[in-house]
Design an enzyme around this catalytic site. Structure first.
Site, PDB file in Angstrom:
ATOM      1  N   LYS A 199      -2.310   5.577   1.184  1.00 42.91           N
ATOM      2  CA  LYS A 199      -3.427   5.063   0.391  1.00 42.91           C
ATOM      3  C   LYS A 199      -4.534   6.113   0.303  1.00 42.91           C
ATOM      4  CE  LYS A 199      -6.755   2.533  -1.416  1.00 42.91           C
ATOM      5  NZ  LYS A 199      -7.863   3.486  -1.429  1.00 42.91           N
TER       6      LYS A 199
ATOM      7  N   ARG B 269       0.814  -1.212   0.000  1.00 43.79           N
ATOM      8  CA  ARG B 269       0.000   0.000   0.000  1.00 43.79           C
ATOM      9  C   ARG B 269       0.849   1.264   0.000  1.00 43.79           C
ATOM     10  NH1 ARG B 269      -4.242   0.119   4.540  1.00 43.79           N
ATOM     11  NH2 ARG B 269      -5.657   1.170   3.134  1.00 43.79           N
TER      12      ARG B 269
ATOM     13  N   VAL C 230     -10.104   0.432  -4.293  1.00 41.77           N
ATOM     14  CA  VAL C 230      -9.351  -0.815  -4.101  1.00 41.77           C
ATOM     15  C   VAL C 230      -8.344  -0.672  -2.963  1.00 41.77           C
ATOM     16  CG1 VAL C 230      -9.635  -1.434  -6.506  1.00 41.77           C
ATOM     17  CG2 VAL C 230      -7.577  -0.230  -5.807  1.00 41.77           C
ATOM     18  N   GLU C 231      -7.840  -1.805  -2.497  1.00 42.44           N
ATOM     19  CA  GLU C 231      -6.913  -1.891  -1.365  1.00 42.44           C
ATOM     20  C   GLU C 231      -7.482  -1.200  -0.124  1.00 42.44           C
ATOM     21  OE1 GLU C 231      -2.902  -0.760  -2.113  1.00 42.44           O
ATOM     22  OE2 GLU C 231      -2.626  -2.190  -3.732  1.00 42.44           O
ATOM     23  N   GLY C 232      -8.779  -1.296   0.054  1.00 49.62           N
ATOM     24  CA  GLY C 232      -9.445  -0.669   1.183  1.00 49.62           C
ATOM     25  C   GLY C 232     -10.123   0.611   0.741  1.00 49.62           C
TER      26      GLY C 232
END
Length: 818
Positions: free
Chosen positions: A460, A382, A504-506
């Site tokens: 992020k 991330r 994406v990625e949280g």
């Protein structure tokens, strides 16, 4: 009057000791000495001395303190502390804390910040960036990828595989590149300035996935078989985590496996295996990048062992396994369509699929450890993938929008000279500087061996949000040029793909409202984790030491916040002289205020703060903006503090600190206990909210930097792909920019001649010929203006298509009527 003086003296002494963070015994001794002086010399009532002596004994004699003070607190704390799930515990324990801990201290050590190594590429990495990466970018046509093929071309796929783009993180002993995290990020950045789909294709195998997990946790056999194949591109990996019913709540995934015995055929060898220990899996996954073309599937699932074949627990926990995608029962190959980002992404599923136990990553010893494995690797990925794409968007927006704003004119003036456009350009350049600086500092941490889980959440959220703002501003400046998509539009496809990076990625909402401060408060605070562990372990002695330290820490930060607010932090020493000196002082002030407000929030709201997501988000914003401000100063320091970059670093730092102040204001305005909030405001902002947003002239200086070739602009957009081709939609910008700048004086001369009646022809082309005939310009000047106008037209023209929106007209650039 004597008593008042004595009390005032004690208060001032206590404040000084708290500001300096003197130890408890020293503070007690000094206060008692002051009280004794007041009683014995000044004749004050001895009752004050008796009270202070009693308090000093209670606070400094541990057994007594535990009975009277910390013991009862311990009992209350254990009752009000919410239980922590296994996934929460593993998330908190995963990764490391680094510079973020200093920001939580209220007294950051800038010498430590400056001593962190400057991130640099080695010769091999530099050669790869300037060689194969440059060649790959030349091969990429994002319009063809997204609108025609809906995939990379076969030639591009082959080039990526054959040149090791999928093995950048794999060690050389397995045939990989073993690049630094900094090099990995810069490669992704450069590719992303040319094609988002290609960048995603390259970054995913080098981020969270089989390669990363195998290197850290794989068995020797797994490493020796898969890593060389992954490095060469013989295997295409994907990792399946997200389920329809469990996105950000990865701990709630419904996909499950049951330990059992069974039989399977290994398609790699053709060998049949009978009655082996393994797992019968059922799953449904979605949003899996590279899934449709993957040959090896990384899988996260919950594992159960009802027959106790491998241990005594029924619920073993989240487990990760590697499954060849041609294995019987695996359904994979269908695609999702995430807007214009046509990278390979899709679902996969299977029901009652038997896999042997040795397909678990790390083998049987690592069953149940999947969540820990994932969150530790996620803290690395991330920091690299999406932040690098955000940086790429900022660099592309800065380069193209600055040039376009100088080339495009209205009312005889470059549109970048209009203050509204000037304001947008300032934000574009300033946010790009912030994003690049924030990632550079995090990459330094990674290459030092850290796994900064809190900083990864900050990157992020804040880099992708700044990417959104930056591209929005770039779209506004380009206006219709950016709205009408086509082969010549270098912004629209990226603009339409923004939601991918945000989700994406949280999801960003969850990252901001729960994760950043939720992890930061526990991991970075010097005492909170100690208190929690003491409560979980029923360790009163450890709790006693932690809570006494915590109380002193909170008092110190309150005093420091008040004093630094009263003085504007002007009396604080700064590690730098010159234009950034006050920036460092302001960071110390806001760090103390943040630490004070964080303790206030946790102390007054307790476990309920976990559910006060708006307040938690604002506390996270405070920490994040302090990080961004210090990262910008670190970048400026590493770059040699160039004079040309002063507007950029000033905008970056002042904006971050202003945003930090606004988060503090929002936190205090919405704290449910209005009296406590009123008191806290007088401590954090005793003279009001004094931090101002950057002055307009700072943004104007950034805009001017972006609108002409300069060392500052080149440094800001370093590592973006800059095609040297007049016929490329991005490449033509530099040629047109230089040509327009060189002929601005001539164009001004021609307009003046027209106003004065010397030039009477109706069209610009005819007037130019007339000026040549009248001797107002010579042949060289005529040729220069003609070329500049041609290049300018090539920049401002947009694609048009036939009635079916197919077949763009390649001659539109040369179709000049007036």
């Amino acid at each position: 009057m004597t008593l008042v003086i004595c009390i005032a003296s004690v208060v001032l002494l206590l404040g000084a000791l708290a500001y300096l963070r003197a130890p408890l015994w020293l503070s007690s001794s000094m206060i008692l000495a002051g009280a004794a002086y007041g009683v014995l010399i000044q004749g004050a009532s001895p009752i004050y001395l008796y009270v202070l002596v009693t308090l000093a004994i209670i606070l400094n004699v541990k057994p007594l303190r535990q009975i009277i003070l910390t013991g009862p607190l311990f009992g209350i704390f254990r009752k009000i502390t919410p239980p922590m799930s296994q996934t929460e515990q593993e998330a908190i324990d995963a990764g490391t804390v680094w510079w973020d801990r200093e920001l939580f201290s209220g007294k950051p050590n800038f010498a430590e910040l400056h001593n962190y190594p400057e991130p640099k590429l080695n010769a091999e990495e530099e050669a790869f960036l300037n060689g194969p990466t440059e060649t790959l970018c030349q091969m990429l046509n994002d319009w063809d990828i997204t609108q025609n093929r809906k995939d990379l071309s076969p030639e591009v796929w082959d080039y990526i595989k054959q040149n090791g783009f999928l093995g950048m993180i794999i060690k050389k002993e397995y045939g990989g590149k073993q690049f630094s995290n900094y090099a990995h990020a810069r490669v992704v950045t450069k590719i992303a300035t040319r094609s988002g789909s290609a960048a995603v294709t390259v970054m995913v195998p080098n981020s969270l996935g089989p390669g990363e997990l195998l290197q850290h946790y794989g068995t020797t056999e797994q490493k020796n078989y898969y890593l060389p194949r992954l490095a060469k591109g013989e295997e295409i990996p994907c990792f399946a985590l997200t389920s329809p019913e469990a996105g950000s709540d990865a701990g709630g995934i419904p996909d499950y496996g049951v330990v059992t015995r069974g039989s399977y055929t290994d398609k790699r060898t053709g060998q049949r295996h009978e009655n082996v220990l393994g797992i019968r899996l059922s799953w449904e996954k979605r949003y899996i990048t590279l899934g449709p073309v993957a040959t090896i599937l990384g899988m996260a699932f919950k594992l159960y062992d009802p027959d106790h074949l491998i241990g005594t627990k029924d619920d073993v926990g989240i487990t990760c396994a590697l499954i060849p995608t041609d294995h019987d029962g695996v359904h994979i190959g269908r695609r999702h369509y995430p807007g214009t980002s046509t990278f390979q992404n899709g679902p996969n599923w299977g029901k009652d699929v038997f896999i042997p136990m040795d397909w678990v990553i790390g083998g049987q010893d690592y069953v149940g450890q999947g969540w820990k494995m994932l969150v530790e690797c996620l803290s690395v990925g991330r920091c690299i993938s999406l932040p690098a794409m955000s940086v790429a968007s900022g660099k592309l927006a800065s380069y193209t929008t600055g040039a376009y704003a100088r080339i495009r004119s209205q009312f005889g003036l470059s549109i970048g000279r209009f203050e509204g456009v000037d304001e947008a350009l300032g934000r574009i350049g300033g946010y790009t500087y912030q994003m690049d600086a924030a990632q550079r500092l995090a990459l330094t941490a990674l290459d030092m061996g850290e796994k900064p889980s809190v900083l990864s959440g900050i990157l992020k959220y804040h880099n992708t949000e700044r990417m959104r703002k930056t591209i929005n501003d770039a779209m506004d400046v380009h206006a219709g040029k950016a709205v009408c998509i086509g082969p010549r539009n270098y912004l629209a496809l990226g603009y339409q793909a923004i939601p991918v990076a945000i989700t994406v990625e949280g999801a960003n909402i969850l990252t901001r409202s729960m994760i950043i401060f939720g992890q930061g408060a526990i991991r970075c605070h010097p005492f909170v984790l100690k208190e929690l562990r003491a409560a979980m372990n029923k360790d009163l002695a450890a709790f006693d030491a932690a809570v006494i330290g915590h109380i002193g820490f909170a008092i110190s930060n309150a005093v420091r916040a008040l004093w630094l607010g009263l003085t504007g932090a002007r009396l604080v020493s700064s590690p730098k002289d010159g234009p950034t000196a006050q920036n460092y002082r302001d960071i110390v002030r806001f760090s103390s205020a943040f630490a004070f407000l964080a303790d206030l929030g946790m102390g007054t709201l307790g476990g309920s703060l976990k559910f006060k997501e708006k307040l938690s988000a604002r506390l996270g914003d405070m920490l994040s903006n302090l990080y961004i401000a210090t990262a910008a100063l670190k970048k400026f320091h590493d770059d040699g503090e160039p004079k040309e970059d002063r507007p950029l670093v000033r905008w970056a730092v002042e904006t971050a600190l202003y945003d930090c102040q606004e988060a503090m204001n929002g936190f205090l305005a919405n704290h449910p206990n209005r009296f406590i909030a009123w008191c806290a405001r007088r401590i954090a902002f005793p003279c009001g909210m004094s931090m101002k947003a950057p002055a307009d002239r700072v943004g104007t200086r950034i805009a001017r930097t972006l609108m002409e070739p300069s060392v500052a602009r080149d440094r800001l957009v370093k590592y973006m792909y800059r095609p040297n081709d007049e016929h490329d939609s991005v490449g033509v910008l530099e040629f047109a920019l230089k040509a327009v700048i060189e002929t601005e004086g001539l164009e001004s001369k021609l307009r003046r001649a027209q106003r004065e009646g010397q030039l009477k022809q109706l069209t610009a082309c005819a007037r130019l010929q007339e000026a040549l005939a009248l001797g107002l310009i010579n042949d060289d000047e005529f040729a220069a203006v003609t070329r500049a106008r041609r290049l300018k037209r090539e920049v401002i023209m947009v694609d048009d298509f036939d009635a079916n929106l197919a077949n763009p007209d390649p001659d539109a650039i040369r179709r000049s009527i007036v």
